[in-house]
Design an enzyme around this catalytic site. Sequence first.
Site, PDB file in Angstrom:
ATOM      1  N   CYS A 145      35.896 -50.357   5.653  1.00 19.28           N
ATOM      2  CA  CYS A 145      37.356 -50.435   5.643  1.00 19.28           C
ATOM      3  C   CYS A 145      37.983 -49.361   6.516  1.00 19.28           C
ATOM      4  CB  CYS A 145      37.898 -50.249   4.227  1.00 19.28           C
ATOM      5  SG  CYS A 145      37.217 -51.386   3.052  1.00 19.28           S
ATOM      6  N   ARG A 201      34.332 -50.678  13.082  1.00 19.19           N
ATOM      7  CA  ARG A 201      33.750 -50.223  11.819  1.00 19.19           C
ATOM      8  C   ARG A 201      33.227 -51.386  10.982  1.00 19.19           C
ATOM      9  NH1 ARG A 201      35.827 -45.070  10.281  1.00 19.19           N
ATOM     10  NH2 ARG A 201      35.844 -45.583   8.079  1.00 19.19           N
ATOM     11  N   TRP A 260      36.422 -54.472   4.479  1.00 13.35           N
ATOM     12  CA  TRP A 260      35.036 -54.947   4.431  1.00 13.35           C
ATOM     13  C   TRP A 260      34.764 -55.175   2.953  1.00 13.35           C
ATOM     14  CZ3 TRP A 260      30.230 -53.317   2.494  1.00 13.35           C
ATOM     15  CH2 TRP A 260      29.105 -53.882   3.107  1.00 13.35           C
ATOM     16  N   ASN A 264      40.403 -47.384   0.939  1.00 14.89           N
ATOM     17  CA  ASN A 264      39.031 -47.443   1.440  1.00 14.89           C
ATOM     18  C   ASN A 264      38.176 -46.729   0.402  1.00 14.89           C
ATOM     19  OD1 ASN A 264      36.636 -47.182   2.811  1.00 14.89           O
ATOM     20  ND2 ASN A 264      37.438 -45.853   4.436  1.00 14.89           N
ATOM     21  N   GLY A 265      37.118 -47.385  -0.072  1.00 18.27           N
ATOM     22  CA  GLY A 265      36.253 -46.742  -1.058  1.00 18.27           C
ATOM     23  C   GLY A 265      35.991 -47.681  -2.225  1.00 18.27           C
ATOM     24  N   GLU A 298      12.482 -49.653  14.640  1.00 17.42           N
ATOM     25  CA  GLU A 298      13.842 -49.640  15.188  1.00 17.42           C
ATOM     26  C   GLU A 298      14.092 -50.898  16.027  1.00 17.42           C
ATOM     27  OE1 GLU A 298      16.522 -48.421  14.732  1.00 17.42           O
ATOM     28  OE2 GLU A 298      17.678 -48.642  16.570  1.00 17.42           O
ATOM     29  N   LYS A 342      17.033 -53.651  15.327  1.00 18.65           N
ATOM     30  CA  LYS A 342      18.038 -54.025  16.332  1.00 18.65           C
ATOM     31  C   LYS A 342      18.082 -55.535  16.498  1.00 18.65           C
ATOM     32  CE  LYS A 342      19.613 -51.310  16.565  1.00 18.65           C
ATOM     33  NZ  LYS A 342      20.096 -50.013  16.175  1.00 18.65           N
ATOM     34  N   GLU A 363      19.477 -57.345  13.210  1.00 21.12           N
ATOM     35  CA  GLU A 363      20.858 -57.111  12.780  1.00 21.12           C
ATOM     36  C   GLU A 363      21.880 -57.804  13.659  1.00 21.12           C
ATOM     37  OE1 GLU A 363      22.473 -53.107  12.926  1.00 21.12           O
ATOM     38  OE2 GLU A 363      21.083 -52.577  14.505  1.00 21.12           O
ATOM     39  N   HIS A 373      -3.983 -56.599   6.828  1.00 23.98           N
ATOM     40  CA  HIS A 373      -3.971 -56.375   5.376  1.00 23.98           C
ATOM     41  C   HIS A 373      -2.922 -57.234   4.684  1.00 23.98           C
ATOM     42  CE1 HIS A 373      -6.888 -53.232   5.812  1.00 23.98           C
ATOM     43  NE2 HIS A 373      -6.150 -52.645   6.727  1.00 23.98           N
ATOM     44  N   LYS A 395      30.136 -50.357  10.750  1.00 22.19           N
ATOM     45  CA  LYS A 395      29.646 -49.229  11.557  1.00 22.19           C
ATOM     46  C   LYS A 395      29.548 -47.956  10.737  1.00 22.19           C
ATOM     47  CE  LYS A 395      28.515 -47.276  15.436  1.00 22.19           C
ATOM     48  NZ  LYS A 395      27.158 -47.588  15.932  1.00 22.19           N
TER      49      LYS A 395
HETATM   50  C1  F6R Z   1      21.948 -49.956  12.853  1.00 21.18           C
HETATM   51  C2  F6R Z   1      22.751 -48.826  12.427  1.00 21.18           C
HETATM   52  C3  F6R Z   1      22.630 -48.392  11.017  1.00 21.18           C
HETATM   53  C4  F6R Z   1      22.997 -46.916  10.881  1.00 21.18           C
HETATM   54  C5  F6R Z   1      23.056 -46.532   9.389  1.00 21.18           C
HETATM   55  C6  F6R Z   1      23.347 -45.060   9.212  1.00 21.18           C
HETATM   56  O1  F6R Z   1      22.120 -50.228  14.212  1.00 21.18           O
HETATM   57  O2  F6R Z   1      23.534 -48.301  13.183  1.00 21.18           O
HETATM   58  O3  F6R Z   1      21.364 -48.658  10.495  1.00 21.18           O
HETATM   59  O4  F6R Z   1      22.042 -46.149  11.534  1.00 21.18           O
HETATM   60  O5  F6R Z   1      24.042 -47.289   8.769  1.00 21.18           O
HETATM   61  O6  F6R Z   1      24.541 -44.718   9.816  1.00 21.18           O
HETATM   62  P1  F6R Z   1      24.841 -43.235  10.244  1.00 21.18           P
HETATM   63  O7  F6R Z   1      23.908 -42.884  11.353  1.00 21.18           O
HETATM   64  O8  F6R Z   1      26.263 -43.242  10.697  1.00 21.18           O
HETATM   65  O9  F6R Z   1      24.605 -42.376   9.033  1.00 21.18           O
END
Ligand code: F6R
Length: 601
Positions: free
Chosen positions: A2, A27, A72, A98-99, A478, A482, A485, A501, A596
């Site tokens: 949010c 975000r 969100w 927000n929260g 990672e 990527k 997601e 395994h 985000k």
């Molecule tokens: C994926 C991504 C998330 C963040 C995670 C932690 O591309 O960006 O997995 O890495 O939500 O976020 P931060 O780094 O802001 O604590």
Amino acid sequence: MCGIVGVVGKNDATTIILNGLKRLEYRGYDSAGIYVAGDESHLVKAIGPIKNLEEKLDTTITGTMGIGHTRWATHGKPTVANAHPHTSQNGELVLVHNGVIENYDELRQTYLATDHFYGQTDTEIAVHLIAHFKNTGLTTKAAFKKALAVIDGSYAFALVDTKDSETIYVAKNKSPLLIGLGEGFNVLCSDALAMLDQTNRFVELTDGEMVTLTADNVTIENAAGEIIKRDYYVAELDASDIEKGTYPYYMLKEIDEQPVVMRKIVQKYQNDDGSVAIDQNLLTSLKNSDRIYIVACGTSSHAGWAAKKFFETLTQIPVEIHLSSEFGYNMPLLSEKPFFIYLSQSGETADSRQVLVKTNELAYPSLTITNVAGSTLSREATYTLLLHAGPEIAVASTKAYTAQIAVMAVLAKALGVEKGISAALQFDLFHELSLVASAMETMINEKESLAELTADYLTDTRNAFYIGRGNDYYVSMEAALKLKEISYLQAEGFAAGELKHGTIALIEEGTPVIGIITDAVTGPHTRGNLQEVTSRGARTLVIATEDLAKADDQILLPTVHPLLSSLLAVVPTQLIAYFATLQRGYDVDKPRNLAKSVTVE
Ligand code: F6R
């Protein structure tokens, strides 16, 4: 997650709020709403993108004060009824939030048993609660304060009384919120980016504070009602840092920026004599510790894994990586002198923060490595190191991941030198990082062939696997995150040796398996594992460093220092995720269901 914006004292509040909401889009959100006070007050909400809200707005109605919100969904689906702002039953009070209000059900039963609610959100209960206290004869401000005293949970609130178009009441607890200072006006926002076109002077709030905001006054009070004086800081960002320029998507821009970020890190952390510029107190504190605990989520935790080997090699201190959401509630037996490193691009991640609160209570030293100066995790940890990566707008993290690894390398080098570890003394880190930057440029120039390979391997599949060993396994995790997601392909990153395994049972005719090989010792073993899946019908694709490559390998990486290979190996995997998403027709920057800045646990 949010986002909140607001302005008081400036003409055309509608446009300022809409522009601010657009800047908070990154975000993650699924509905949006706005309230503007003027001759004719205006409260409009819409589900979906901000343009849906714009279409519903009568832009001829504007005023000098208003609040806006991107939601969100947490409590209740993304519907218009659940979108913010929410109003009190008589429509007099308007609130955005927000929260998460943890005791919302209890509050409803205790104070609001006869109220009617339009949606399912915890926020609607908050605004009814404030109105409930106001109806007992209190002023709006006093009623707000009284509500805050009984609300448990995280919040950034902006409250407006429709009978007073000159004041916004604000409160913060565990959710980000800033006040921006203007000439004859003031603003509020979840992130300075949202209001950079209005001001670059911002005041941070700490938990439990409440603010009364008018055009020419900002009054901050703590929970005890004491007035708090706090200086503003100047945001070093430029509004142009958050523009896409000629790029179709932020993610592509941010992938391309990685070489520049590597060079910036070299520049920011190098003294004139070539030594590493790191606070001596931080080094002493780390030197006195017997174990380092890296606590992070998602991509940031993968950056922690990528840093583990070089950190242990250069410093001779054992390093453990933990997921924040697990660590806080299942804390392992700690060593005698632990040191905590919080890796967080946003510096606001609630899962990480709940661990930091606990380690602070235990008085353990900590460091936050973040891209956002002044963020909550930065303020609350003992030390901070900045990533200097520039704003990352795409939800899928790319340049922040590589910047986190690079800054961890800077720290490891400085600590290793401080401890006199020969591996660190001999490691010319800044030179090696410059070589990484050039090698990244080479990979980035390979976009066209990566787009073709992606189309060939990932168009007709519902799943894909990345495999590797050691650092190559960590990059595989990672790479898979990527891909899944943003392209919604089911992708997993595995330790290559583990396939047999269990996971190998998933391999079918045509299943894409991408092997990462940057290590001379483990490379042959990973190749053996690739053979095993090929025999069972998999289509394999190999990403290998030039010195270890075989004739049929499809993606060749320039050879860089083995301790830093993850920085390079991840780049083609970011581009593969990008192209797979484009080819499937999805929005690269705003994947479904994701945010985000994840400010709820
Ligand atoms: C994926 C991504 C998330 C963040 C995670 C932690 O591309 O960006 O997995 O890495 O939500 O976020 P931060 O780094 O802001 O604590």
